[in-house]
Design an enzyme around this catalytic site. Sequence first.
Site, PDB file in Angstrom:
ATOM      1  CG  ASN A 280      -0.242  -0.014   2.543  1.00 53.04           C
ATOM      2  OD1 ASN A 280       0.930   0.333   2.639  1.00 53.04           O
ATOM      3  ND2 ASN A 280      -0.951  -0.427   3.580  1.00 53.04           N
TER       4      ASN A 280
ATOM      5  CG  ASP B 135      -6.155  -8.215   1.577  1.00 51.62           C
ATOM      6  OD1 ASP B 135      -6.350  -8.311   2.795  1.00 51.62           O
ATOM      7  OD2 ASP B 135      -5.315  -7.429   1.079  1.00 51.62           O
TER       8      ASP B 135
END
Length: 325
Positions: free
Chosen positions: A9, A198
């Site tokens: 991320n 996810d």
Amino acid sequence: RIMRPDDANIAGNVHGGTILKMIEEAGAIISTRHCNSQAGEPCVAALARVERTDFLSPMCIGEVANVSAEITYTSRHSVEVQVNVMSENILTGAKKVTNKATLWYVPLSLKNVNKVVEVPPIQYARKEQEDEGKKRYEEQKLDRLETKQRNGDVILPVINPEPHTVGYSQSSLIHLVGPSDCTLLGFVHGGVTMKLMDEVAGIVAARHCKTNIVTASVDAINFHEKIKKGCVITISGRMTFTSNKSMEIEVFVDADPFVDEPRERYRAVSAFFTYVSLSKEGKPLPVPQLLTETEDEKRRFEEGKGRYLQTKAKRQAQMQQAAQQ
């Protein structure tokens, strides 16, 4: 393999879905290899279930992930695989265990995808190991049946939702299943599905708390039915429960078989993901309380609270046992 920027991320933490995909690939390799170790019908191992998986420590860009797998039990038609993930800082040499997972595979014939072939038995060091494995097999089989029975639920869009409500953060992703997503049998890799799940769960968590979030754990992921190449899948997620420092998100995968299939949409996979909110320094942050509006949302919140308390009690019992040893 080394973790790259596209695995993580914006804060540099590797996506839980990336790790789940690596775990599934390791399990698929060892299961398929074992199921073809004796003379018989060629087959490919298909993922049926992933037991609860805890993300013990975040993995970061630049670290090396080392995934190891071991077969710990075989029934007549299924294989249990234990997978460990370790991260290594190649600058300092420091290593840490980030994940431990248990997966169940079913071998499907290459000639007939609807045929489950027999699994070669493994040799156990002790009789107790076989007995314990059989107990785990029966427990997961029962849980899969119970989960499938409550799979009629759907996630509907909400107009002008208020912040911190279920409707405000719920999200969906639509994906066309292509050849690169599939096994030799033309069905989706379990790891591909989990990575998409996810991703959706992470969007739900980020929308709810507006901070950096990471996957803390995944409750049992049940693969109810195969997803064929050419299907359009819809991955939907919604918040079900929040504690002071964690969020539980329910995720569904529904499949629409568009190519040469008259079949209607069906529920293929379901699971609960747990996320935590982190500061820029990687410290846990408080999570905004989920605002429940309908009776169904309140019921799901209480069910999530029950799972949370049960997991917390189990973790405390394990810590006490370890301290005594």
